[in-house]
Design a protein around this motif. Structure first.
Motif, PDB file in Angstrom:
ATOM      1  N   GLN A 123      30.512   8.736  16.151  1.00  0.00           N
ATOM      2  CA  GLN A 123      31.310   7.840  17.025  1.00  0.00           C
ATOM      3  C   GLN A 123      32.176   8.658  17.989  1.00  0.00           C
ATOM      4  O   GLN A 123      32.291   8.322  19.163  1.00  0.00           O
ATOM      5  CB  GLN A 123      32.233   6.964  16.178  1.00  0.00           C
ATOM      6  N   LYS A 165      31.671   9.251  11.284  1.00  0.00           N
ATOM      7  CA  LYS A 165      32.801   9.221  12.234  1.00  0.00           C
ATOM      8  C   LYS A 165      32.531  10.190  13.388  1.00  0.00           C
ATOM      9  O   LYS A 165      32.848   9.906  14.540  1.00  0.00           O
ATOM     10  CB  LYS A 165      34.088   9.677  11.530  1.00  0.00           C
ATOM     11  N   THR A 209      30.714   9.946   5.339  1.00  0.00           N
ATOM     12  CA  THR A 209      31.674   9.231   6.201  1.00  0.00           C
ATOM     13  C   THR A 209      32.129  10.129   7.354  1.00  0.00           C
ATOM     14  O   THR A 209      32.224   9.688   8.506  1.00  0.00           O
ATOM     15  CB  THR A 209      32.901   8.790   5.364  1.00  0.00           C
TER      16      THR A 209
END
Ligand code: MEV
Length: 317
Positions: free
Chosen positions: A225, A222, A218
């Protein structure tokens, strides 16, 4: 006719996801603006004559690879995979060895690029060729470190920032103002040993490990992004989150924690980079706070320097 060829390959900095990438999670890695140059020249005596700061010796290409020292074995592997009849190979590097900055993968990529050009001169310098350099270089790295995820070689070959998972990668455009600050603990580490230690945790504590693995994946997702949003402070906060996961793996120590504490006061966040147990930390910074971060680490007695995100491997004209 004697042929010679020089090929350069950068070191790498793992921004997110080291260790977890070996177990299938995504990692985010970049090339740095320091690296290795390999220069090779043809000869036909069946011997690869290697000259490097770590070891210089003649390697008899037709002898079993296991008979060659660990340092020279990757080069022996490359010469064998390319059916090389003999060559002189000179390696120059400005990456510290055993510090987590990808010195061994850069050596494998630079030697693979340079020896491919002289042993297989008909191979063009195009993207198909760079896939074969990946295969040759990764095979060489795995001749001494069979567990390698391949992330280091991929970052070194492609340059910039890449996201990498299970052998496939995607390039990401680095934010213009982004800078990295590296500080070296001076404690040398053995990647295979550190990866073995984490593997043992995966086997003995599977529940805890798979939760950490999911969190690490995760964090890397992230991070991708935030790279596209050019959110450098956000990347720093994520580096600190990644560091908490690395602490849980048991690959940190007091020296690394002290360095991180100093770096965190000036940068956006920092973490171990690479296998841990020693080696380096990376602090996420930009053009405004990189110098203050380097100065604070240097004042604390650590060997610190600023790096920029570098280009991928390629021939030197
Ligand atoms: C070493 O530079 C990075 C590790 O994740 C190992 C690997 O990816 O093969 C620790």
């Amino acid at each position: 006719m004697t042929m010679s060829f020089a090929y350069a390959a950068p070191g790498k900095v793992i921004l997110f996801g080291e260790h977890f990438v070996v177990h299938g999670a995504r990692a985010v890695i970049c090339a740095m603006d320091q690296g290795v140059v390999a220069e090779s020249e043809t000869k036909t005596d069946g011997v690869l004559s290697v000259h490097s700061a770590l070891e210089s010796a003649d390697v008899y290409i037709n002898r079993p690879i296991q008979s060659t020292s660990r340092i020279l074995r990757p080069f022996h592997h490359i010469a064998r995979s390319l059916d090389c009849n003999g060559a002189t190979l000179r390696i120059r590097s400005d990456i510290p060895v055993g510090s987590g900055l990808g010195s061994s993968s850069a050596c494998c990529v630079a030697a693979a690029g340079s020896l491919t050009a002289i042993c297989m001169p008909d191979t063009g310098m195009n993207s198909t060729e760079s896939i074969s350099i990946m295969d040759v270089a990764l095979g060489a790295e795995r001749s001494v470190y069979p567990d390698s995820s391949g992330a280091d070689c991929a970052a070194c070959i492609h340059g910039g920032i890449i996201s990498y998972m299970r052998g496939s990668f995607k390039t990401e455009a680095p934010p213009d103002d982004m800078r990295l600050v590296i500080a070296d603990s001076g404690i040398r580490h053995d990647t295979s040993k550190m990866v073995g230690m984490v593997r043992e945790m995966a086997v003995t504590k599977p529940g805890i490990f798979s939760a950490l693995l999911a969190d690490a994946d995760t964090v890397s997702s992230k991070a991708i992004q935030l790279v596209s949003a050019c959110d450098i402070p956000g990347l720093g906060r994520l580096a600190s989150e990644n560091q908490r996961l690395l602490e849980r793996l048991g690959i940190s120590n007091d020296t690394l924690r002290q360095m991180i504490q100093v770096a965190d006061k000036h940068s956006y966040g920092s973490k171990i980079t690479g296998a841990g147990g020693g080696g380096c930390i990376v602090a996420i910074a930009d053009i405004y706070n990189a110098k203050a971060t380097v100065d604070a680490l240097t004042a604390g007695g650590y060997d610190a320097f600023e790096v920029r995100i570098g280009r991928g491997a390629g021939p030197i004209n």
